[in-house]
Design an enzyme around this catalytic site. Sequence first.
Site, PDB file in Angstrom:
ATOM      1  CG  LEU A 153      16.342  13.339  18.883  1.00  0.00           C
ATOM      2  CD1 LEU A 153      16.811  13.099  20.501  1.00  0.00           C
ATOM      3  CD2 LEU A 153      14.736  13.554  19.367  1.00  0.00           C
ATOM      4  CG  ASN A 154      17.962  21.676  18.040  1.00  0.00           C
ATOM      5  OD1 ASN A 154      18.986  21.996  17.659  1.00  0.00           O
ATOM      6  ND2 ASN A 154      17.862  21.989  19.473  1.00  0.00           N
ATOM      7  CD  GLU A 160      31.064   7.803  21.515  1.00  0.00           C
ATOM      8  OE1 GLU A 160      32.373   7.559  21.720  1.00  0.00           O
ATOM      9  OE2 GLU A 160      29.465   7.103  21.444  1.00  0.00           O
TER      10      GLU A 160
END
Lengths: 329, 172, 735
Positions: free
Chosen positions: C627-628, C701
């Site tokens: 997403l980024n 994670e």
Amino acid sequence: MRAFVYDRPDAVDEAVASVAADPQAAFLAGGTTQLDLMKDGVWTPDRLVDISRLPLRGILVESQQLKVGALTTMEQLAAEPVVAQRLTFVREALLAGATVQLRNMATIGGNLLQRTRCRYFRDPTVAACNRRSPDSGCAAVDGVARMHAVLGVDERCIALHASDVAVPLLAVEASVLVSGPSGQRRIPLSEFWVRADEGPSIENVLGHGDLITEIDVPLLPQGWRSGYLKVRDRASYEFALTSAAVAVQMDGDMIADIRIGLGGVGSVPWRAREAEEMLRGTHVDPVRFEQAGRATMASAFTVPGTAFKVDLAVRTLSRQLITMTEATR
Amino acid sequence: MKTTRSTAPAPTAQDEYTVDVFTVVNGAPVQWRVDTRTTLLEALRDSSGLTGTKRGCDQGACGACTVHVDGARVVSCLMLAAQVDGRQVTTVEGLIDEEGRLHPLQEAFVRHDAFQCGFCTPGQLMSAVCLLREGRAGSDAEIREYMSGNLCRCGAYDNIVAAVREAAGGGA
Amino acid sequence: MTATKPDLGTWVGKGIDRVDGPHKVTGTAPYASDVTLPGMVHAVVVTSTVGAGTITKIDTSALLTLPGVRAVFTHENFPRLNPSPDVLFGEAPTAPLQDGRITFHGQEVALVVADTSQEATEAARLIEITYAAEAPLLDPAAGQPEPLPLSPDTSRGDTEAGWAAADVRIGATYRTPENTNNPLGLMGCVAAWDGDHLEIHDTTQGTIALRKTLAAMFGVPESGVRVRVPYLGGGFGAGLNQWPYKLLAAGAARELGRPVKLMLTRPQMFRLVGHRPDTEQQVRLGATRDGTLTMIEHRATVLSSIDFLAVGLITSGTGHLYACPNVATVERTVRLNRRYPTSMRAPGEAEGNWAIETAMDELAYELGMDPLELRLRNLATDLDPASGKPWSSNGVIECCRVGAELFGWSRRDPRPSSMREGDLLLGWGMAAAGFFAYLPMSQARVTVYADGTAAVRSAATDIGTGTYTVITQLAADLLGLHPQQVDCRLGDSDMPASAQSGGSGLASSLSNAVIDAVSHLQGELLTLAGADSPLHGLGPDDVVCRDGALCRRDDPSVRVPIADLLAGQGLVEMSGDGRLRPPDAAAAGMVHAGAYGARFVEVAIDPMIGRLRVRRVVSVTDGGRILNRKLARSQILGATVGGIGQALFEDTLTDPGTGRVANGTFGDYLVAVSADVPDVEVVFVGEPDRYTPSGTKGIGEIGLVGVAAAIGNAVHHATGRRMRDLPITVDQLMM
């Protein structure tokens, strides 16, 4: 933290008199050990006499020694050019000794007086601590003891003196100037600290109201090299597992003279005199380096958690001896 | 047994346990009348409302409370408020200039994503500002060593190094 | 789920700066510890000094005469609480101060409330408590093993047959110690009641679970409880549970009729908000001479506290990473007089991966095979080996190949101690990694305003992962706006309910809720298009929002300004609510895949003094749609630092006699500092995941998983010594 009265006298005499007059009073300098202990509830003075503005800050460079005001910070001493040139191991120990933030606060006098990091000592809910309360026992001996001492200790207390800079200062035979209720006196660092196996609840020879005003540090003669090696788990910002401060004067591949201090191993900063004697006047020989280390550690008292320190200290010293003697070969 | 006491406490805080501190914070004179126990960190946060300075451990071991006293970086949790009487204190709130523009390091931190949760960030910035002033941005290794007094549990260290390097003029 | 694939790509994926960055660098982002309310008093938790037993006497009378002290709560006067409801990640560990029972050293036994925190702290120090102490149960061997609800035993094929059929076999025991989450932000809260309404500023990772817990335990309507967490100083799992301190603060605030602030101390952070519990694991692997796995057996024991069970998940990934016909996993826990466990970044996977990926390295050496080659031969990339169904995506092979290439793995001399640099021994190690897929429910509301701006609202928290930023980017793409025109507000339970940030599930869950919300918003806007509108009669998926207008998807030149649509009905805004609409797994015919990774590490070891430094890390991750890029890289960087800490430093120690935490400070419990971390090369591979429209996988994670095993395997390569117990410290490396 227990409530306390805060005083900030203007003169050394006044500060000494103020503390001497009140058994529950204490000096406050950099505060990095003291405030921590007060928050932990380990140390509960009723009156703090802030000496941090007394005119005891600064370094006087003389031909054979430095006169270091006791309130000089670790960062200030590390920045002194003569220290870099003539007391390299002092500078290296200072820089390895704490973060910049703490070095900007902690004073040299206070560093010598720092209390042990033992978590049993620092937790007042732990009843058994001969250092905190005489004859109560030692929880560390049967507890988790990785960052503890193996020299100058016995089953009554295995508290470590965790200072880095005290190790080369001891090796170079620095002394402290003390102002106390009964006047001024000079104490060599070799006689300053009290080993845990000589009485766990007494850490040094200062009496109530005694104030370190100056540390006199002999400069290493021209031609000496020195360095400080600190071994720890983390790459920075950690107390030593073991450390070695070595200053050496070489004559070809012969060790003409030598000073050795060990850190991370003793209830007090440790001078390795046996090793010095074994190495003085000998040729560079890693086997002999190791023997000198073994001789120094022969009297170690270990618990399961600290057993590795004996071997690690020998290796730390050997490595530093190799490094210090290498360049001249 | 009800041990709740509803009446206001008696004014037992005696004057000798109170201290007046006159200091300059971020260029403005400040007066604190505080319990002698008050740390610089507590005075900044509770008395002056400057909550940018964070408490991460209160034991001098994490660097989140780093501020400048007379231009030098210190951990404000291990200093009494009384000890800064007459001194100059700078906090993260003092990094922006008069026009409200961010300090170049603040901009570099945003650009390089040198934080995640942001809690250690004020302390990292205050440390980094001094690091540049101390001339300790000569190499990445030097930056890492002299930023090691500031823990970042999110693990933004590589990005912090990049931001400091850029602000030092070493390029991104 | 909307049928149409969303049009993402203008902003989604771009490495824009964190939208909350300016707040964080100026110290203006408000954390719970920064909240001050009028009339607020300060509470300090008193903890037990015995590891088991009961309180026989608490004398609080002297404390109440101390300056500023307003109240002391003990089990004798703290309000009785209702039972804890079952919420995500389990019920509250225990209701505090309900009885005098002590189940661990450091447990909450009293609460002191005073006008200032100094007064409360000093009074707490002076409290006198008498215990009938018992010997704490601390030896796992003396405890009673029991199964873990979230980690059932699994079995496929016949592991004994696989063992018999193997040409090469290895079996060993691996251990991971207790690690403490230790976010930099001290956890705590400010609780304030107004009648039956409770507002709490807290450090939870999940506002909705806390709201439900507080409402139920205090017997007030859920509608009247508001949990606010706009910013959070990290969590790493420590903010997932309904810890007793929150109940203490809320209870005290209600009794006193004043706002109560309760911040834990750093030592209390080691005791009262969970930790990654210790594990002991036995692994057996069998393979044929060509390196094909014939069996995997993974047995794990994880430690729990008396009243609160560990999450486990140590063995749950084991059956899914490698295509092996014979796999058995067994997981047990033992209840001891230890502090509460919880999830810590990559729970279970971080510990299980240490055992499995070390064992794979051992197997490779037994086989005389390159460890990378052994992975490539056995990784299951097409089908989930447990179910036989296709993965929704799986880039683990690509992770390994790309990582090996970047790292220069082909130049590795496999013989231990063969690569040197002066006195230093160099070691290269690698590990493969997977993280389970987890898709909890989230809801979101998207609002457009007449001025062309938009807002996204959700109760989700941003714990530093970048939720504010990626949701802003996503909404910008979906609405055809610039991110600066989108205001994203999170961390308030009065907003649409959301999952916690945890389990790497939020980005996927919330992004799909936002996509759904925009679809509904478009439907709502279409209801405003009258018969004369060019958009009349179109469905929600036939239109898109662009630059403040509603447009035909297939012909964006046909557009009606949203302001006009709103004005026609006298409206000033319009909202669409959305939620995650998880696909029917059976109907989708695929298995939802989590993230994958491969870690390559170089260590340098000075064998004389046992000094280890991590010199180089290449970390490759399949995170689905990113997403980024900038923030995603930060997630992997940060998790790598966590993995270095797990491998080399982190070890919460317990006193053998008392159960007391022996090293519960930042001076004694080591986490990685800047000087411990090398430059880390972070690479993403893989495609958007097919399981949901947003196509993203959680990446908070996965970056930690495999780091420790890669380091341990590198240590073996450097020294010939096999590391099976963490952390790897100086004393294990002196040679």
